[in-house]
Design a protein around this motif. Sequence first.
Motif, short mmCIF file in Angstrom:
data_model
loop_
_atom_site.label_atom_id
_atom_site.label_comp_id
_atom_site.label_asym_id
_atom_site.label_seq_id
_atom_site.Cartn_x
_atom_site.Cartn_y
_atom_site.Cartn_z
N THR A 104 0.82 -1.22 0.00
CA THR A 104 0.00 0.00 0.00
C THR A 104 0.85 1.27 0.00
OG1 THR A 104 -0.13 -0.17 2.40
CG2 THR A 104 -1.97 -1.08 1.16
N GLU A 105 2.14 1.15 0.37
CA GLU A 105 3.01 2.33 0.38
C GLU A 105 4.46 1.90 0.20
OE1 GLU A 105 2.92 5.32 0.02
OE2 GLU A 105 4.54 6.31 1.03
N SER A 106 5.19 2.65 -0.60
CA SER A 106 6.63 2.38 -0.70
C SER A 106 7.37 3.66 -1.05
CB SER A 106 6.88 1.31 -1.77
OG SER A 106 6.37 1.72 -3.00
N ASP A 107 8.55 3.84 -0.47
CA ASP A 107 9.40 4.99 -0.77
C ASP A 107 10.85 4.53 -0.73
OD1 ASP A 107 9.34 8.36 -0.54
OD2 ASP A 107 11.19 7.35 0.06
N ALA A 108 11.46 4.53 -1.91
CA ALA A 108 12.82 3.97 -2.02
C ALA A 108 13.84 4.80 -1.24
CB ALA A 108 13.20 3.89 -3.49
N ASP A 109 13.67 6.13 -1.20
CA ASP A 109 14.65 6.98 -0.51
C ASP A 109 14.71 6.69 0.98
OD1 ASP A 109 15.45 8.37 -2.80
OD2 ASP A 109 13.65 9.61 -2.69
N ILE A 110 13.53 6.58 1.59
CA ILE A 110 13.48 6.30 3.03
C ILE A 110 13.58 4.79 3.27
CG2 ILE A 110 12.14 6.70 5.15
CD1 ILE A 110 10.83 9.03 3.70
N GLY A 111 13.33 4.02 2.25
CA GLY A 111 13.46 2.57 2.36
C GLY A 111 12.28 1.90 3.02
N VAL A 112 11.10 2.49 2.84
CA VAL A 112 9.90 1.98 3.53
C VAL A 112 8.98 1.22 2.58
CG1 VAL A 112 7.74 2.69 4.65
CG2 VAL A 112 9.86 3.76 5.30
N ILE A 113 8.47 0.09 3.04
CA ILE A 113 7.39 -0.60 2.34
C ILE A 113 6.34 -0.95 3.38
CG2 ILE A 113 6.66 -2.64 1.04
CD1 ILE A 113 9.44 -2.89 -0.07
N THR A 114 5.08 -0.63 3.11
CA THR A 114 3.99 -1.05 3.99
C THR A 114 3.00 -1.88 3.18
OG1 THR A 114 4.22 0.80 5.51
CG2 THR A 114 2.07 -0.23 5.43
N ALA A 115 2.49 -2.94 3.78
CA ALA A 115 1.57 -3.81 3.07
C ALA A 115 0.50 -4.34 4.01
CB ALA A 115 2.35 -4.98 2.46
N THR A 116 -0.63 -4.74 3.43
CA THR A 116 -1.73 -5.28 4.26
C THR A 116 -2.31 -6.53 3.60
OG1 THR A 116 -3.43 -3.99 3.12
CG2 THR A 116 -2.42 -2.98 5.04
N LYS A 117 -2.99 -7.33 4.40
CA LYS A 117 -3.79 -8.45 3.86
C LYS A 117 -4.89 -8.80 4.85
CE LYS A 117 -0.99 -12.36 5.50
NZ LYS A 117 -0.15 -13.49 5.11
N MET A 118 -6.00 -9.31 4.29
CA MET A 118 -7.14 -9.73 5.11
C MET A 118 -7.17 -11.25 5.12
SD MET A 118 -9.51 -8.06 6.71
CE MET A 118 -11.06 -7.22 6.54
N ARG A 119 -7.35 -11.83 6.29
CA ARG A 119 -7.41 -13.29 6.41
C ARG A 119 -8.51 -13.70 7.39
NH1 ARG A 119 -5.08 -13.15 2.42
NH2 ARG A 119 -3.11 -14.08 1.77
N GLU A 120 -8.90 -14.95 7.28
CA GLU A 120 -9.87 -15.54 8.21
C GLU A 120 -9.25 -15.61 9.61
OE1 GLU A 120 -13.61 -18.00 7.84
OE2 GLU A 120 -12.65 -16.55 6.55
N ALA A 121 -10.04 -15.41 10.66
CA ALA A 121 -9.53 -15.58 12.03
C ALA A 121 -10.35 -16.64 12.75
CB ALA A 121 -9.63 -14.26 12.79
N GLY A 122 -9.73 -17.37 13.63
CA GLY A 122 -10.43 -18.41 14.40
C GLY A 122 -10.70 -19.64 13.55
N SER A 123 -11.10 -20.72 14.19
CA SER A 123 -11.31 -21.97 13.44
C SER A 123 -12.73 -22.04 12.91
CB SER A 123 -11.03 -23.18 14.34
OG SER A 123 -12.12 -23.41 15.18
N THR A 124 -12.86 -22.60 11.71
CA THR A 124 -14.18 -22.73 11.06
C THR A 124 -15.06 -23.64 11.91
OG1 THR A 124 -12.95 -22.60 9.00
CG2 THR A 124 -15.25 -23.23 8.82
N VAL A 125 -14.47 -24.71 12.47
CA VAL A 125 -15.24 -25.65 13.30
C VAL A 125 -15.87 -24.92 14.49
CG1 VAL A 125 -15.09 -27.75 14.71
CG2 VAL A 125 -13.69 -27.54 12.64
N GLY A 126 -15.07 -24.08 15.14
CA GLY A 126 -15.56 -23.31 16.28
C GLY A 126 -16.71 -22.40 15.90
N LYS A 127 -16.58 -21.75 14.73
CA LYS A 127 -17.63 -20.83 14.27
C LYS A 127 -18.92 -21.58 13.99
CE LYS A 127 -14.32 -17.83 12.00
NZ LYS A 127 -13.82 -17.39 10.71
N VAL A 128 -18.81 -22.75 13.31
CA VAL A 128 -20.00 -23.55 12.99
C VAL A 128 -20.66 -24.02 14.29
CG1 VAL A 128 -20.79 -25.70 11.90
CG2 VAL A 128 -19.10 -24.26 10.73
N ALA A 129 -19.83 -24.45 15.25
CA ALA A 129 -20.35 -24.92 16.54
C ALA A 129 -21.14 -23.81 17.23
CB ALA A 129 -19.20 -25.39 17.42
N LEU A 130 -20.60 -22.58 17.21
CA LEU A 130 -21.29 -21.44 17.85
C LEU A 130 -22.63 -21.15 17.18
CD1 LEU A 130 -18.40 -18.92 18.56
CD2 LEU A 130 -20.01 -19.81 20.23
N GLU A 131 -22.65 -21.23 15.84
CA GLU A 131 -23.89 -20.97 15.08
C GLU A 131 -24.93 -22.04 15.42
OE1 GLU A 131 -24.75 -18.49 13.30
OE2 GLU A 131 -22.95 -17.47 12.60
#
Lengths: 174, 136
Positions: free
Chosen positions: A65-92
């Motif tokens: 999401t951001e990079s600057d070669a002079d300062i040497g910075v790279i920032t990145a993001t990602k979205m992922r699943e959290a917690g176990s699917t089994v646990g979620k199904v059990a709660l539902e």
Amino acid sequence: MKKLLGLVGLCVWMSACASYTNLYVPDANYLERRNIETRIFDTQNTKELLVASAQLLQDMGYTITESDADIGVITATKMREAGSTVGKVALEILAILDKHNTQDPVYEDKQKFFVTVVNSKTKDRKVRTRVTFARITYDNLGAVMKIEKLKDTKLYAEFFDKLSQSVFLTANNI
Amino acid sequence: MKQYVLIGCLGFLLAGCGMTVNQAALDSSVSQVVTRNYQSRSFDTTDKLEVMNNIVATMQDLGFVIEKADKDIGTISGFSFTTQTNMTVSVRPKGNSILVRANASKGTRAITDPQAYQNFFNALSQSLFLTANEVL
């Protein structure tokens, strides 16, 4: 009623006077954490290390999401699943079975990772790389559950192992 | 009677927080000179890149993820995952020194406590010292 109003008034007053006197004071072990988050690479080519870092972030499924070669910075993001699917199904299922329950079950559902990689030159002509990880977790209704910096030493050690590998792979155009 | 007094006090408190759109957009209730004064500190160096590298390192120490960095304009912005605040730090040369200025906010509120900025500049000053002496 009086108590409630008094309480509301107090809350408003307190929020207006939030103290920031201790804000931005580094915690006691910040130097130790710097060490965990930093590795020195025996190269003079900062740009090469930045490219290898970007390649590694792509390997790990991040979007830059951001990079600057002079300062040497790279920032990145990602979205992922959290917690176990089994646990979620059990709660539902439990929520459906519980006839007295009128509310939807709330559980940790998704997490967004943030990573910043910074490369800078040392005085003895090497490259210092520092990485920091953080995440936000969301519940199944989309509300923020937790905002935290990731501090697990193993996470950082594994990242640097992967980065060393990426430097080699990128240098050999793999 | 007491109820009315409480409601009156609450109304007064709430009214105190009310701002017009223009006031909120421009933060015009605050003096620019006063704000700049406590948000800035001068560092005795001419190495802009060194200062910017140390700003990034200090922000990382304080749990920030860097969201924007631009060497030419001299600005670095980020969000802190430990304090849940947003901050922009700008750097500009001034004679034989570098003037660093920071402004931060938490949620809908600007951080106006000068001590918070002093803490940040103290941490930055320490970081500059550590890198100058190759401690880290």
